[in-house]
Design an enzyme around this catalytic site. Sequence first.
Site: not given
Length: 211
Positions: A11, A13
Amino acid sequence: MTAARFLVVLDADSTLIRNEVIELLADEAGRRDEVQAATEAAMRGEVDFSTSLRSRVAALRGVPVEAFARVLGRIEPTPGVRELTAAVHERGGVVGVVSGGFHEILDSVAPELGVDRWRANRLQVADGALSGDVDGPIVDGAAKAASLQEWAAELGVPAHATIAIGDGANDLAMMAVAGLGLAFNAKPAVRAAASLVIGPQDLSQVIPLLP
């Protein structure tokens, strides 16, 4: 395309980087508190990700495109990220990032941090400012899982040789289809579903787990 030994997909963020980019953009609109609360709820899985993202992007309407440069200046790479990507490459692996965040930031950040391929949402722009809409299909949990599987197939990597690393509820599907799903800086539901929980906040802790 040359086959890879394995694939690591992160991922963006709060995983690849320490920030939530949408919150930095919301700062530019003076609406960080409301967007931050909505982001937290989405990451905990309390609301549908796509619905939540559309409402949060709507709060960015009117932010000038010049804000992207200011946001880029505030991005903090997660400790250990460069060590991790270097270790993956040394071992013949490929690093991917699939994000519910935005290409407008990731296109600069990802290559600098050693990421080989990435996929994210795009923000619609009109007259030099954000329109408050997402441009194109939303990268949600299902899209994250599909991206991992698609990249693995392209690279000739079997499912058992894939690693997914994430923190929020929209990473659960990606972690479920990977050979190894790692919760990093993660919400309780993600820690509960993960193969392993990595901490403290240092991505170099993943290196001993690489094939």
